[in-house]
Each structure stands twice: as C-alpha cells, then as structure tokens.
Scaffold this motif. Structure first.
Motif, PDB file in Angstrom:
ATOM      1  N   ARG A  22       0.646  -1.202   0.070  1.00 22.95           N
ATOM      2  CA  ARG A  22       0.074   0.105  -0.177  1.00 22.95           C
ATOM      3  C   ARG A  22       0.911   1.243   0.071  1.00 22.95           C
ATOM      4  O   ARG A  22       0.375   2.306  -0.526  1.00 22.95           O
ATOM      5  CB  ARG A  22      -0.926  -0.042   1.233  1.00 22.95           C
ATOM      6  N   GLN A  34      -2.172  -5.017   5.732  1.00 23.39           N
ATOM      7  CA  GLN A  34      -2.704  -3.964   4.936  1.00 23.39           C
ATOM      8  C   GLN A  34      -3.592  -4.098   3.781  1.00 23.39           C
ATOM      9  O   GLN A  34      -3.732  -3.742   2.830  1.00 23.39           O
ATOM     10  CB  GLN A  34      -1.563  -3.074   4.295  1.00 23.39           C
ATOM     11  N   LYS A  35      -4.432  -5.295   4.014  1.00 22.32           N
ATOM     12  CA  LYS A  35      -5.458  -5.541   3.079  1.00 22.32           C
ATOM     13  C   LYS A  35      -4.814  -6.288   1.770  1.00 22.32           C
ATOM     14  O   LYS A  35      -5.491  -6.123   0.836  1.00 22.32           O
ATOM     15  CB  LYS A  35      -6.768  -4.603   3.080  1.00 22.32           C
ATOM     16  N   ASN A  83      -6.119  -7.002   7.953  1.00 21.15           N
ATOM     17  CA  ASN A  83      -6.604  -5.767   7.940  1.00 21.15           C
ATOM     18  C   ASN A  83      -5.553  -4.707   8.218  1.00 21.15           C
ATOM     19  O   ASN A  83      -5.423  -3.653   7.501  1.00 21.15           O
ATOM     20  CB  ASN A  83      -7.698  -5.577   8.906  1.00 21.15           C
ATOM     21  N   VAL A  84      -4.894  -5.265   9.251  1.00 11.57           N
ATOM     22  CA  VAL A  84      -3.697  -4.116   9.779  1.00 11.57           C
ATOM     23  C   VAL A  84      -2.450  -4.769   9.498  1.00 11.57           C
ATOM     24  O   VAL A  84      -1.502  -3.826   8.921  1.00 11.57           O
ATOM     25  CB  VAL A  84      -3.741  -4.389  11.227  1.00 11.57           C
ATOM     26  N   ILE A  85      -1.884  -5.740   9.582  1.00 11.79           N
ATOM     27  CA  ILE A  85      -0.276  -5.977   9.361  1.00 11.79           C
ATOM     28  C   ILE A  85      -0.268  -6.273   7.928  1.00 11.79           C
ATOM     29  O   ILE A  85       0.661  -5.504   7.239  1.00 11.79           O
ATOM     30  CB  ILE A  85       0.019  -7.365  10.027  1.00 11.79           C
TER      31      ILE A  85
END
Lengths: 445, 593
Positions: A221, A273-274, A269-271
């Motif tokens: 991302r 980044q989707k 979702n977090v680590i």
C-alpha cells in the motif's frame, strides 16, 4: 492533398515513435536486489536464471515444453515418458543427455517426488510410480526439479538463459546465454545484489541505482506513496501455522483450538494492509473454487471449550524468516492464543529446541490443483493421498488433511516487486517467478 | 581477701567502669551522630529522588503534550475521526516514540482500542485502560512486554481532541537501571529498584544502576516486603556479610501507581563502613586508653592500698600478737588521721592490758598464795592437832607408872608416826603439784595411750559393786599427737578415776577419741550424778574437790598437763546427767610415731 500528406506524415511519425518506445532492445544490465540468498533452494532467483526444467508454466498457467519437447502418459498415468530437446548444452559445454536429466531429477527427489523410479530410455526419460501422477508435467515445472549437473570443479551448471559470470564485490553477475534454446535474453547481464534490506533496496530504487527491488506484501500500500511502480503477482504465498502433532500438542483438540483462536482478520486488515486474501484453505480459491468452504472465522469460545480440561505446558512459537511482518504476525497470534488460554512464548529462530508452532510462508508454483495440493502439503513435510484428479477428490483430500490441524492456513499473499522506469516487459510467470529473460532495458541500444 | 586486695579491686573496678562508661557513651554518641547523618543523607537523597522523579514525570508529560499538539497527531486524529484506516498507522507509535525519545508509546483510538503500540506492536485492537488517566499527573504503570516480561514505567496520558472526537496517546519511560544511573548518587550510597509491586519476592527483579542481578539481593527481602505490604517507607540495617563494615542503612520507598497500589520499590542503601570504621577506631582508642588507665589504676591502687592498708595491717598484726599473748605489743604511729588515732588507742590499750594483767597476775598470785596458805593450813591443821594431843598425852603420862607410861608411849608413838606419814603425804602432794615436770613431747598415738589406760582400769571397773560398764569409741585413726605419753597417761588415768568415783552405784564409762579439723578430741564421760554449773566453773581450781577425801589437785594437774600440751580441757555436765570431760589436743602429721 498536401494537408493529407502532412497529416499522414504526422501520423506515421507518431506510430514510429510509439513502436520505437515499445520495441525491445538487446543489451544493458538489469540490476536486481533481493533480501534473501539468490541460490536458496528451491526457487531462488539465481536458479531460475541459470537452470531450466523439463517443462515450464506459461503466463496463462499452461504447461509448456522446456528441456523436454513432448511427453506421453501411459498405463493410466503410472508411467510417463519425456523426450529431451536436442542440441542443448549445459553452460560448461556438456551436452544435455537423458542420463544427466535422470541424475538431476533423482537428486531433486530428496525434496520428495511423486514417482518411484526414473530412468533413461534412449533420448527420453521415463518415470514410473505405484500411484497415478496425472499432473507430473506440471510438477516437473516446479523450481525444485530444475535441471543441473555438477561440473569438474563441483559447481552446479544449468542450461538456463543466463550463466554465472562471477561474483565481483559480492554481487552475482549473470551473462546472457546466446545459445539458449529459448532464445537469447534481451539484457546482456543481470546483476543480483543479495541480502539487501527492503529499506536499502527502496533507497537504491529511489535514486535510480537499481531496476528491480522487492516489495513485501505489507508494504504494497505504501509503495505507490513512495512513487514506486509495483508489479504484483496473484496471491501465491501462503502464510500458515505449522503445528507439531507430537509432544504438548499431540491432542488434536488442542490443535483445533489453536486454529480457532487465530484472528486472521487482524493480520489481514492491519499487518498486511489488506493485501492478499484471508484463507483457511491450503489452495487458493482462484485455483480450486472451493476455498470458501473452509471457514476462516475466529471462534474464541469454541477454542476455550476445546482447550478446557487440557492445559498444556508453555508452548513455543517460532517464525521462519526474519521478516518484520512475520514477526509481528507471530506476536499477534501469541496474543490470540493467550486469549484462548494457551501459555505461549515466542521462541528464537534456529533454536535447539523444536518449537511447537511455526509461522511460515510457502510459495505455490504450480497452477494445477492436484499438483498444487501435493506441492503445498509436501512443503510442510507431510503427504496427502488424493484419489482422483477431479476437484471433488482434491477437496476431500485437502479437507482430510486440514482436519488434522497440523497446518492452519492464514493468508494468501502476493509476491511483488517494484521496477524501475527503464525496465520493460518484466512480468511474472504463472508460477510466480520473474521472467527476467523476457525483460529488456529501455535505454539499451 | 586482704584489705589491700579489696582496695586494689575496688579502685580497679572503679577505673574500668568509668572508662567503659565513657567509651560506651562516646560510642553511642558517635553512632547516633552517624545515624543522624545517615538519616539526613537518606532524606536528602529521597528528596532528590522525588525531585528527579517529578522532573522525569514532567518531562514525560511535556513530551506527550508536544506530541498531542503536533500537526502529525492532529492529522492522524482527524483521519481516524473520519473513519480512516487504522492499519495505516500501525508503526506510527514506534516512529513517534523514537522521535520523542520515549520508551513506551501507544496511540489509542476514541473507543479505547490501541491503534499503534511502540512497545508491543501486535497489541493493536486491544483495549488500553490507561486512557482513564488522561490529562492527569504522570503515574507509574506496569507494562507487559511481548517476551512475557513486564516493565515498570513512568507514564502519562494525553488526548488529542479533534472534530468532536479524541484519540489518546499513552507514553512513558522505563523505570530501569538507566533511570537509576541518572540519579546523582553519593559514592557510599547504592540505589536499587525492585520492579514489582506484588507477588512473592524475586531477587532477579531487583536491579541496580549497573544492571544485572544485585549481589545479596535476598538480604533486602524483608524491607522490600514491608514496603510493599504497608505502602510506606521501611528502614533498617542490613548486614550483607558477617562483617559489620559491610552493613548498610537501607530505606525502601514504595512507588505507587495511579490507583495507589505499589508498583515498584526504590531501595536506598547507605554504607555504614565509615561509621563502623570510626567506631572501631574509637573503640581501639578507648581500649588503649582503658588498658593504660587500668594499668595506671592498678599501679596507683597498689600504692594507695599500700599506703592505706599498711598501718591497718600493722594494727592487725599487733592485734594478732596480743592474741598470742604478747600483750605489750606497740604499733608505730605514722599519721595523725583516724588510723593514727586508732594506733595510739591500740598502744594505750595494750599498755593498759599489760598493767592490768600484771596487777591481775599479782592479785592472782596473792590469791593463789592465800589459797595455798589456807589449804596448807587446813591440811596441816588436821594432822597437827592429833600430834599436839598425843604429845600432851605423853607429857601427862609421865605422871603414870613406867609400864603405863610405856603403853601410852607406844600408842602415842604409833599415832605420831601415822600422822607424820600423813603430813609427809600431804606435803609430798603439794610438792608434786609444784614440781609438775615439763612434758617431753614426741609423736605418739593417743589411741594407744587411751587403750592402755582402759586396759589398766578395766578390771577395777568390773570389780565395782555394781560393776561399771566400759564403752570405748575409738576409730581406725591412730590420733597422732605431739605429747608426753606418761603425762597424758596420768591425766587420762585421773579422769578415769574421777569417773569411777562419780559412779558409786555403777553406770557406764564412755571413753572416745576422734580427730577432726586438726584437733584430737578425747572424751571421758560418766553417768554419775553430774555437776552444777558452779562446780563446773571451779572444778579445775587447785585444791577444789567435791570428794570427801581428796586433795583437789587431780583436775588441776590434768589441766596443767593439757595446757602444757597446748590443748584445752572443759567439762560438760548437768545435775543428774553425768559429766563429760573433753580434752582437745593439736593433732600431728601422720608420720610414724
């Protein structure tokens, strides 16, 4: 008339210019930086540059000839015969023979192979097995079955599009093989800079010192924010937990509790980044279509129920590879498991004591579902029995395998690279490897 | 113990006690002074620590204030308030913490869930309860770490309000050996931090400024547990080794968290080495002075005691000499004080004794002569009267016929001869008494003498009507004495005869001989009619007798013999209970007699 002539001339000039931009040129040096050892087996980038397999997977995912020109299945896939391409030489000049092929493949069987015997038959190589191997051609395209032979000085020699030119200053230098059976690569040389941190790779990319750098999934991302041009593959790296079936976790209920306690959504979702996709299947949904049948949901209460009455001693969780995202994922999983009532501690990598749980990534090469299941299961050091090559059989085999809870799939992650402005036509093969031989440098004339 | 020794002892004790009292007092004072100094030093250090602690707390608070007011955090807060992806800020806390030099930092969303954690990145999405202390003064908090350990930190919490919502930042610094190392600690002081407010004592949780385990940490357990239990300062002396120099004055100060529970304990240990060494030095000096003083005191005491006791000793010796019979003893008068007065009085006393004794002797002599003359007159008068009558008869008989005269003459001559023989006997006894021989002493066995006397008179006892029973009580001891065997035999014979005379109607004669305390005691007891007290007093007086026919010299002779042998004789008797004559003679060594 004159106006028409002028317009035509302008259009012709534009077309020529465009084609000049898209037409590949031979020459130039492609610089590639990687974190790991390029020679690491089975799919290090250097191996792909210098070696070929009997078969290869094209960009569409189809099995194509490589060092073999054709093959034939007999006896209901219990016997396969592969005819060797003629006039192929190893980089040291040694001709490629059936014997050399058979020897290389026999050597590769230390990773595990589906056939029980391989032998030469004239200019062909024959594989026989007790069980049918309908996907043998696809299997032989895997990096672990790349063909090489040891020269008089003990070095491994391949038949690939590049050969090793030297190691000046720790940099691996590969020179184009002009006589490659697949055609000469576009670039003259490839420099591979090993063991470069992501930070240093991106720094070099930002100042134009390199052409290809790695982009970990969790940084995909932010790569565009760093003005990087990203080339990402399909999700072909499986992040999974491998759980020991002996010792403290010999009880399958405990392993199931562990599987149910992990919160995949937090990792995704977090680590990461989707990037990629959440999964509870050992094969990607895009390959099988049935991945959704394996639920990736977290069931903490059920995990508690399964664990209650059995309080194992402190468990250890180790991470394969020093990737910060992997380390963070492991710490997160430790928290998840503690919530389920397990006492878990992070174990140092490479310790003397075998950890109870290992977080690792496995790369999927093959695009054939059956071969993929074999490949993935074998990568965990286990075997799966698949009765049939239809999807239902594969599903049953996978379900049966996953029911042991020795492997808990978590996420499918893509492989990605950032490429420099002057790189052209660099793309992924269907097996996730970079087709460097097909890439060119723009300013090479 | 002699007077001189007593005086010496008294003076020495007085000096020793005085020196000891001074030494003890000085030692106590020194200890108190050092204790006060130590307390002052500790109090100063505690104040300094509290000041430093407050400074650190203010530093943490100000860092968080700056962070909270920064554009970076404001933008983040705005983004999150708008529903922005928290994943984007996963590593933000680590970056901010590094930038602001904080060891702990968490960014917490408006719902209390962690967005980013510097110390435990994997804790995103979990609740952070410390947000309840937002905008309050800094506090201590126990922070769990990924490796399972925990750290005690000084924290503060701030809010970042934006668009009607807020995010929170909770950050702090680790209260570890680095914090201790920054404290300005005197050379003789050690500072330790026990980083756990509860649970059983773990020596590994006590750390010093240099890090690592603290040597002899377990010795501090009592103080630390007391501080944790009471949540108040606890002090005491800790002996790290068997040597007093290695002891420390330790104070444990509980460090409390936001909820007033003890999070950690600060331990300040002031070395007592200086004080102990000063005490030892003082003690050594005191011992030296005391030793010298005692030696001096002994010497002085010897001189003083001699000076005081010499005249008294002289007086004592003089008194002994007087007791031994040297009544004219005089002492030298060397001073004019009470001792001089006592000496003068003594001299006067002995002079008086001599005078009185001489007068007494004179009067006794006169009395004795008078008694002797009276007795002699009495004794002689009896036979002289018949002599006179006989001579007068003979003169009258001259008138008678020759044959009648011859008869009368024969009768008178016989009577004269008898009376003259009686006179001779009387005079012979007097002569004997006056010429009592000096004893010729030799080592003899009194037991043999007694047995000879008993053997001699036993037949006589048996021949008495009624017979007298003899009981001899003689042990195995030969009863060796220095004496004249014959004189002793005479004396014992006299007593036995007296006893026989005292039992005309029979009875029991008991003769015993024992040795005790250097004295040989010979007892001759009868069961006669006994003696009155007056008779007992006069019994040994010459010429005193209770017999019808007696000279009254027997017991006097016995007394004289006993006295010549340096012994004593006395009688024990009550009327109707017989009489016991007891002779005490000095015993001699048990060499062969």
């Amino acid at each position: 008339m004159f106006r028409r002539f002028v317009i035509s001339g302008v259009l012709l000039w534009c077309a020529l210019g465009a084609s000049a931009r898209t037409r590949q040129h031979y020459g130039g040096t492609l610089r590639v930086e990687v974190q790991s050892d390029p020679w690491q087996e089975p799919d290090g980038i250097a191996r792909r540059l210098t070696m070929d397999g009997l078969t290869q997977i094209d960009s569409a995912g189809a099995v194509q000839p490589a060092l073999s020109v054709r093959w034939e299945s007999q006896n209901d896939d219990h016997r396969w015969q592969f005819w060797i391409r003629n006039n192929v030489q190893f980089h040291d000049g040694t001709p490629l023979t059936a014997d050399a092929l058979a020897a290389s493949l026999t050597q590769a069987c230390r990773y595990g192979c589906a056939w029980s015997k391989v032998y030469t038959l004239g200019q062909s190589v024959v594989f026989t097995s007790d069980l049918p191997i309908p996907d043998l051609p696809a299997q032989l395209a895997q990096a672990k079955f790349l063909i090489s032979h040891q020269d008089s000085q003990g070095a491994q020699q391949g038949t690939g599009p590049f050969f090793i030119a030297g190691f000046p200053g720790g940099v691996m230098l590969f020179t184009a093989n002009n006589d490659h059976w697949g055609g000469r690569p576009f670039v003259d040389t490839v420099e591979v800079w090993p063991r470069r941190s992501i930070r240093d790779q991106w720094m070099d990319m930002s100042v134009g010192r390199t052409d290809v750098v790695e982009v970990p999934a969790e940084m995909l991302r932010q790569a565009p924010q760093q003005h990087l041009t990203v080339l990402a593959s399909r999700p072909e790296n499986l992040l999974l937990l491998q759980i020991a079936s002996t010792g403290s976790l010999a009880n399958p209920q405990l392993r199931q509790a562990i599987a149910l306690a992990v919160d995949r959504s937090a990792l995704y979702n977090v680590i990461f980044q989707k990037q990629g996709e959440i999964t509870a299947s050992i094969l990607p949904g895009a390959l099988t279509g049935y991945a959704f049948l394996f639920s990736p949901e977290r069931h903490l209460n059920r995990a508690h129920e399964l664990r209650s009455g059995a309080t194992p001693p402190q468990l250890s969780l180790a991470v394969e590879g020093g990737n910060p995202a992997m380390q963070l994922s492991a710490e997160r999983i430790v928290l998840n498991l503690r919530e389920a009532g397990f006492q878990v501690q992070m174990a140092p990598a490479g310790g003397k004591i075998q950890p109870d749980i290992v977080l690792r990534q496995i790369h999927l090469e093959t695009t054939d579902p059956r071969a993929a299941l074999d490949e993935m299961v074998e990568a965990t050091g286990q075997r799966v029995s698949i009765n049939g090559s239809d999807m239902a059989s594969i599903y049953r085999a996978e379900k049966e395998f996953l029911a042991t809870y020795t492997v808990v799939p978590l996420l499918w992650l893509p492989q990605a690279y950032a490429i420099g402005d002057r790189v052209r036509d660099l793309r992924f093969a269907a097996d996730g490897s970079l087709l460097i031989a097909d890439a060119a440098i723009e300013d090479a004339k | 113990m002699s007077l001189r020794q007593k005086l010496l002892l008294m003076f020495s004790i007085t000096v020793v006690v005085a020196v000891a009292a001074v030494g003890w007092t000085v030692s106590v004072r020194v200890r108190r002074v050092f204790d006060r100094m130590d307390q002052d030093q500790t109090a100063a250090f505690i104040n300094q620590f509290r000041h430093e602690f407050q400074h650190r707390a203010d530093d943490v608070a100000s860092k968080l204030d700056r962070m909270a007011s920064s554009d970076r955090l404001t933008r983040m807060a705005f983004d999150l308030a708008q529903g922005g992806d928290t994943a984007t800020y996963l590593t933000e806390a680590a970056s901010l913490a590094q930038e602001h030099r904080l060891e702990f930092l968490e960014i917490v969303n408006s719902d209390g869930t962690i967005v980013s954690s510097a110390q435990w990145p994997a804790r995103f999405g979990y609740k952070e309860t410390a947000v309840a202390a937002t905008d309050k003064p800094p506090f201590l908090k126990q922070e769990e770490l990924p490796d399972g350990s925990s750290a005690t930190g000084l924290f503060a919490a701030r809010s970042v309000p934006v668009a009607g919502s807020s995010i929170y930042i909770v950050g702090g610094v680790n209260l570890d050996n680095g914090f201790l190392a920054d404290l300005p600690v005197p050379a003789s002081t050690r500072v330790y931090l026990y980083r756990d407010g509860g649970g059983t004592f773990d020596a590994h949780k006590l750390t010093g400024a240099a890090g690592g385990d603290v040597h002899e940490a377990v010795k501090y357990q009592g103080l630390i547990d007391a501080a944790r239990a009471t949540a108040k300062d606890a002090s005491g002396i800790i002996f790290l080794t068997a040597r007093r120099e290695d002891s420390v004055n330790a104070t444990a100060i509980p460090l409390k968290g936001a909820d007033d529970d003890v999070m950690a304990v600060l331990l300040i240990a002031n070395s007592r080495r200086d004080m102990v060494e000063v005490q030892k030095h003082i003690r050594a000096i005191a011992y030296g002075v005391a030793g010298g003083g005692i030696l001096f005191a002994i010497a002085a005491s010897l001189w003083i005691a001699a000076k005081v006791s010499r005249p008294i000793e002289q007086l004592a010796r003089a008194a002994e000499e007087v007791a031994e019979g040297h009544w004219n003893t005089q002492v030298e008068i060397t001073s004019r004080d009470e001792v001089g007065t006592l000496a003068a009085s003594f001299n006067h006393m002995t002079s008086q004794i001599v005078e009185h004794r001489e007068r007494l002797v004179q009067s006794e002599r006169v009395a004795a002569w008078r008694e002797l003359a009276r007795r002699l007159a009495h004794e002689l008068k009896n036979p002289l009267f018949p002599l006179q009558l006989t001579v007068e008869n003979m003169v009258r008989a001259r008138q008678l016929s020759p044959s009648e005269f011859d008869e009368v003459f024969e009768e008178s001559a016989t009577a004269l001869k008898s009376e003259l023989a009686n006179l001779k006997t009387i005079i012979g006894r007097f002569s004997d008494f006056s010429k009592m021989p000096k004893p010729e002493e030799a080592k003899i066995h009194a037991k043999d003498i007694i047995q000879r006397v008993l053997t001699l008179y036993e037949p006589m006892l048996q021949q008495q009507e009624p017979p007298i029973e003899l009981e001899a009580e003689l042990g195995e001891d030969p009863l060796t004495i220095n004496a004249d065997a014959e004189l002793l035999h005479r004396a014992l014979s006299n007593l036995v005869l007296n006893a026989i005379d005292a039992m005309p109607e029979g009875g029991v004669l008991t003769v015993s001989g024992k040795r005790r305390d250097g004295v040989v005691r010979i007892r001759v007891a009868d069961t006669g009619k006994g003696l009155t007290s007056e008779e007992c007093e006069r019994l040994f007086t010459p010429y005193y007798t209770t017999k019808e026919y007696g000279t009254g010299l027997g017991l006097a002779i016995v007394q004289s013999v006993v006295a010549d042998h340096h012994g004593t004789i006395f009688v024990e008797s009550m009327p109707g209970n017989g009489a016991s004559f007891v002779i005490d003679l000095p015993a001699a060594d048990e060499a062969s007699a």
